[in-house]
Scaffold this active site. Structure first.
Site, PDB file in Angstrom:
ATOM      1  N   GLU A   1       0.805  -1.223   0.000  1.00 32.32           N
ATOM      2  CA  GLU A   1       0.000   0.000   0.000  1.00 32.32           C
ATOM      3  C   GLU A   1       0.839   1.274   0.000  1.00 32.32           C
ATOM      4  O   GLU A   1       0.401   2.317  -0.482  1.00 32.32           O
ATOM      5  CB  GLU A   1      -0.967   0.004   1.188  1.00 32.32           C
ATOM      6  CG  GLU A   1      -2.112  -0.998   1.068  1.00 32.32           C
ATOM      7  CD  GLU A   1      -1.758  -2.389   1.583  1.00 32.32           C
ATOM      8  OE1 GLU A   1      -0.562  -2.650   1.869  1.00 32.32           O
ATOM      9  OE2 GLU A   1      -2.673  -3.222   1.702  1.00 32.32           O
TER      10      GLU A   1
ATOM     11  N   PHE B   1     -11.326  -7.776  13.695  1.00 27.95           N
ATOM     12  CA  PHE B   1     -10.246  -8.196  12.800  1.00 27.95           C
ATOM     13  C   PHE B   1      -9.938  -7.076  11.800  1.00 27.95           C
ATOM     14  O   PHE B   1     -10.834  -6.532  11.172  1.00 27.95           O
ATOM     15  CB  PHE B   1     -10.636  -9.476  12.064  1.00 27.95           C
ATOM     16  CG  PHE B   1      -9.596  -9.911  11.068  1.00 27.95           C
ATOM     17  CD1 PHE B   1      -8.326 -10.286  11.485  1.00 27.95           C
ATOM     18  CD2 PHE B   1      -9.872  -9.923   9.705  1.00 27.95           C
ATOM     19  CE1 PHE B   1      -7.353 -10.674  10.567  1.00 27.95           C
ATOM     20  CE2 PHE B   1      -8.912 -10.313   8.786  1.00 27.95           C
ATOM     21  CZ  PHE B   1      -7.654 -10.690   9.221  1.00 27.95           C
ATOM     22  N   GLN B   2      -8.679  -6.751  11.677  1.00 24.51           N
ATOM     23  CA  GLN B   2      -8.196  -5.683  10.786  1.00 24.51           C
ATOM     24  C   GLN B   2      -8.844  -4.337  11.072  1.00 24.51           C
ATOM     25  O   GLN B   2      -9.109  -3.544  10.167  1.00 24.51           O
ATOM     26  CB  GLN B   2      -8.356  -6.080   9.310  1.00 24.51           C
ATOM     27  CG  GLN B   2      -7.456  -7.265   8.942  1.00 24.51           C
ATOM     28  CD  GLN B   2      -7.276  -7.459   7.456  1.00 24.51           C
ATOM     29  OE1 GLN B   2      -8.187  -7.206   6.667  1.00 24.51           O
ATOM     30  NE2 GLN B   2      -6.095  -7.923   7.060  1.00 24.51           N
TER      31      GLN B   2
ATOM     32  N   LYS C   1     -17.463  -1.115   6.081  1.00 23.02           N
ATOM     33  CA  LYS C   1     -17.855  -2.080   5.051  1.00 23.02           C
ATOM     34  C   LYS C   1     -19.355  -2.086   4.786  1.00 23.02           C
ATOM     35  O   LYS C   1     -19.806  -2.183   3.643  1.00 23.02           O
ATOM     36  CB  LYS C   1     -17.394  -3.484   5.463  1.00 23.02           C
ATOM     37  CG  LYS C   1     -17.568  -4.510   4.340  1.00 23.02           C
ATOM     38  CD  LYS C   1     -16.908  -5.835   4.676  1.00 23.02           C
ATOM     39  CE  LYS C   1     -17.050  -6.802   3.492  1.00 23.02           C
ATOM     40  NZ  LYS C   1     -16.442  -8.103   3.784  1.00 23.02           N
TER      41      LYS C   1
ATOM     42  N   MET D   1      24.077   9.194   2.471  1.00 25.98           N
ATOM     43  CA  MET D   1      23.940  10.453   3.201  1.00 25.98           C
ATOM     44  C   MET D   1      24.216  10.261   4.692  1.00 25.98           C
ATOM     45  O   MET D   1      24.798  11.123   5.345  1.00 25.98           O
ATOM     46  CB  MET D   1      22.547  11.060   2.974  1.00 25.98           C
ATOM     47  CG  MET D   1      22.413  12.481   3.484  1.00 25.98           C
ATOM     48  SD  MET D   1      23.591  13.618   2.702  1.00 25.98           S
ATOM     49  CE  MET D   1      22.599  14.291   1.360  1.00 25.98           C
TER      50      MET D   1
END
Lengths: 578, 163
Positions: free
Chosen positions: A50, A112-113, A162, A479
């Site tokens: 993502e 969940f999630q 959802k 760097m």
């Protein structure tokens, strides 16, 4: 028209003119993905992580000016997107991120999630929404795009549970043409009194400079800036984010300013008596030590965001407004005041500026046996005739790209300036290439940065986005190593990678072309070959001088006139070869 | 400098946390914060007391204005204004102290709103300074609990903070 929530989301995006969604499916967004499946208007780009989706959308947005759109699932999908959201936030990039959420009924139950996406993203978005009602989806999406793209742009998150996108709940749909928000009124033109004060200062300045930033790119003020600069005849310096808004090949351009800016840009700032700051925010990488910043200068500051003005540096004449409109007001005001360049003052000021220029602070050893990274960028500039879109990751290679590829047009230089996000370059390049299929798109990166989002090589193959990856491979976190050399007596704590993959084989494993280069004379032919392969992604693994540093450098706590320059130019050949 | 900032904000879930989050993220301090809906149910009014140099307060006001949910705000320090805070104090009262305490409450124009054989609950409104002064007057060991609303404020005269 009666649609369910998922269809409303996709239809709204279509009505908003969205071309691409960058996303990754999961449980909470399955209804949405089903709606995506049943239409062809909005194309979905399946990334491999993502974070890649947000950076790809970001690259698309930076190169086009249109908002990037991201779709992720709840929980880990949402948290993976946060780095990319913060990246866009720090650089004021318009982006709309739709995240799935667990069903309304179980929000707050550690389902969940489940993660509080609205809470997590609050400090790194321009605004965010939780949609609680299917009838509010279209209006919320309209608001999100309006907020993301107007005023000082930024990312907006829409979190959708959802059940709100459930297929069986249908409501009537129409996409609002306009949206009014009583609490949000972005500035437009500048205050006339302030414009007048600014003009008075511009008329009398003896040692002036224009300091322009990313706001000029975002605000489409490039043409106006060029006109104003030519009218005034002032030296122009730009920030890392502003590069390209004023042509780098224009003789009034004195290079980037700040920590790795040119000697002439920083000295001009330091000695100036008037700074015209446009769409820039006096970032700490630009100002150096604040107490010592530009001691002789009066400052005019043009910015769309009042909170950017006098945040770090107190300014005398603040002008809040759209840069494009405010610059036009300044041009009109100057013409009305019959502005003429004070030839005598200008001549002596330019003489001074040119003297600073003459030390050639960006010169490097061109006879080195090792490949100099600066040389690679110069060669790439020539091979692409200066017309490529160049994305970068973060570190030394980013600075070299900014220093040695003179951008003449805005939106060509795409990098994470504010947040400094390693892993940005590759997915951003995919977003750029989708928006500009006929243009050359190069990702300048390093062996450390590229590994942070390397999985997107797979996305580049799937969607046939032939980009050129210029990997300046020095086997170091360059760097970090440079700072350790300067500030920690060369104690290279964890800035060395003992194992790095065989990038050529890796590129091939992902279905692309990989080429390794270890001699300076092979650089040019390899670049030519790579850019000639129009339909292939090519990974150029270029083994560069391992201990090369970025110069000039203003170290922490120092000011503009206190720069570390490359010592004894032309004699620094005693570098180890990798 | 102490500043009292009055804010009209969309009465929506999360609006308060946007303000609170801004203060913690940018390291500003909040001395007190009160919030409740107004006569217009879609709006909440917040009174926020903060301390900082003029530069910091200027930034605070700009950053608050930047929050999309903030509709309007005013720094009451820039107007002639009235401040009131509500305080409830529960005090242990021995017999011989009760009269004396009653007269102190009267002097401060407070009210005793709950009485038991061994305690008073005192209600008092006023500026935060006045409430501090009352607390300083009372024997520390006798205080059972103190609850304060934080300051609320409004400007004097006809002008006001409204849409």
């Amino acid at each position: 028209m009666e649609l369910n929530g998922a269809q409303i989301v996709i239809q709204s995006l279509k009505d908003e003119g969205v071309e691409y969604i960058f996303g990754y499916p999961g449980g909470a967004v399955l209804h949405l993905y089903d709606a995506i499946f049943q239409q062809d208007d909005v194309k979905h780009i399946l990334v491999r992580h993502e974070q890649g989706a947000t950076h790809a959308a970001d690259g698309y947005a930076r190169s086009t000016g249109k908002p990037g759109v991201v779709l992720v699932t709840s929980g880990p999908g949402a948290t993976n997107a946060v780095t990319g959201i913060a990246t866009a936030y720090m650089d004021s990039i318009p982006m709309v991120v739709i995240s799935g959420q667990v069903p309304s009924a179980v929000i707050g139950s550690d389902a969940f999630q489940e993660v509080d996406m609205v809470g997590i993203t609050r400090p790194c978005v321009k605004h965010n929404f939780l949609v609680k009602d299917v009838t509010k989806i279209a209006e919320t999406i309209k608001k999100a795009f309006y907020v993301a793209t107007s005023g000082r742009p930024g990312p907006v998150v829409i979190d959708i549970p959802k059940d709100i996108t459930a297929p069986d709940v249908k409501v009537s749909y129409s996409y609002p043409k306009k949206v009014e928000m009583r609490s949000y009124h972005p500035a437009t033109t500048g205050n006339k009194g302030q414009i007048k004060k600014a003009i008075e200062l511009l008329l009398t300045a003896q040692r002036p400079v224009i300091y322009s930033g990313g706001g000029v790119v975002l605000g489409e003020g490039s043409q106006e800036l060029i006109e104003l600069a030519h009218l005034l005849g002032f030296p122009v310096t730009q920030t890392l984010m502003g590069l390209g808004a004023f042509p780098s090949t224009d003789k009034q351009f004195i290079g980037m300013l700040g920590m790795h800016g040119t000697y002439e840009a920083n000295m001009t700032m330091h000695e100036s008596d008037l700074i015209l700051a446009i769409g820039a925010r006096f970032d700490d990488r630009v100002t150096g030590k604040l107490d010592l910043f530009c001691p002789y200068a009066k400052i005019i500051h043009v910015d769309i965001d009042p909170a950017s003005i006098s945040k770090t540096v107190k300014v005398g004449v603040p002008i809040v407004g759209e840069v494009k409109l405010v610059i036009r007001q300044l041009i009109d005001g100057l013409k009305e005041a019959k502005y003429k360049i004070d030839k005598k003052a200008a001549e002596s000021w330019w003489q001074q500026v040119n003297q600073w220029r003459s030390i050639q602070c960006l010169e490097f050893d061109r006879n080195s046996r090792a490949i100099k990274p600066q040389f690679v960028i110069e060669q790439m500039y020539e091979v692409t005739r200066g017309e490529a879109f160049v994305t970068s990751d973060v570190g030394q290679h980013q600075m070299w790209a900014a220093q040695y590829y003179p951008f003449d047009k805005p939106r060509r230089w795409i990098n994470s300036g504010g947040l400094g996000t390693m892993g940005f370059g590759l997915p951003a390049a995919i977003g750029v290439k989708l928006a500009h299929p006929d243009a050359d798109v190069a990702c300048v990166t390093g062996d450390a940065s590229i590994q942070m989002c390397i999985q997107e090589l797979s996305t580049a193959l799937q969607y046939k986005t032939p980009i050129k990856i210029i990997n300046l491979n020095n086997n170091y976190l360059g760097m970090v190593r440079q700072w350790q050399e300067f500030s920690y007596e060369s104690r290279y704590s964890h800035s060395y990678m003992e194992t790095i993959p065989d990038f050529v084989k890796l590129a091939e494993a992902y279905g692309h072309v990989g080429i390794r280069i270890d001699k300076p004379e092979d650089v040019r032919p390899a670049l030519e070959k790579a850019f000639a392969m129009k339909d292939r992604t090519v990974f150029l693994d270029i083994l560069t001088d391992r201990t090369e540093n970025v110069y000039p450098m203003i170290e922490t706590g120092k000011s503009h006139h206190d720069m570390k320059l490359r010592v004894a130019i032309g004699t620094t050949t005693d570098r180890e070869l990798s | 400098m102490r500043h009292v900032i009055a804010i009209l904000i969309e009465n929506e879930a999360g609006a308060l946390s946007r303000v609170a989050g801004l203060f913690s993220a940018r390291g500003y301090n909040i001395e007190s914060l009160t919030v409740a809906p107004t006569e217009d149910a879609s709006l909440s009014r917040m009174t926020l007391v903060t301390r900082g140099s003029e530069d910091v307060v200027e930034q605070i006001i700009k950053q608050l204005n930047k929050l999309i949910d903030v509709v309007k705000l005013i720094d009451l320090e820039e107007t002639i204004h009235i401040e009131r805070e509500l305080m409830l104090v529960k005090i242990k009262t021995a017999d011989k102290m009760r009269d004396e305490l009653r007269s102190v409450v009267d002097i401060f124009r407070g009210k005793i709103i709950d009485v038991t054989p061994t305690s008073y609950v005192i209600e008092m409104t006023g500026t935060s300074d006045k409430l501090d002064a009352f607390i300083a007057t009372v024997d520390k060991n006798s205080i059972i609990e103190v609850v304060r609303s934080g300051a609320t404020g409004i400007s004097r005269g006809e002008k006001g903070l409204h849409l």
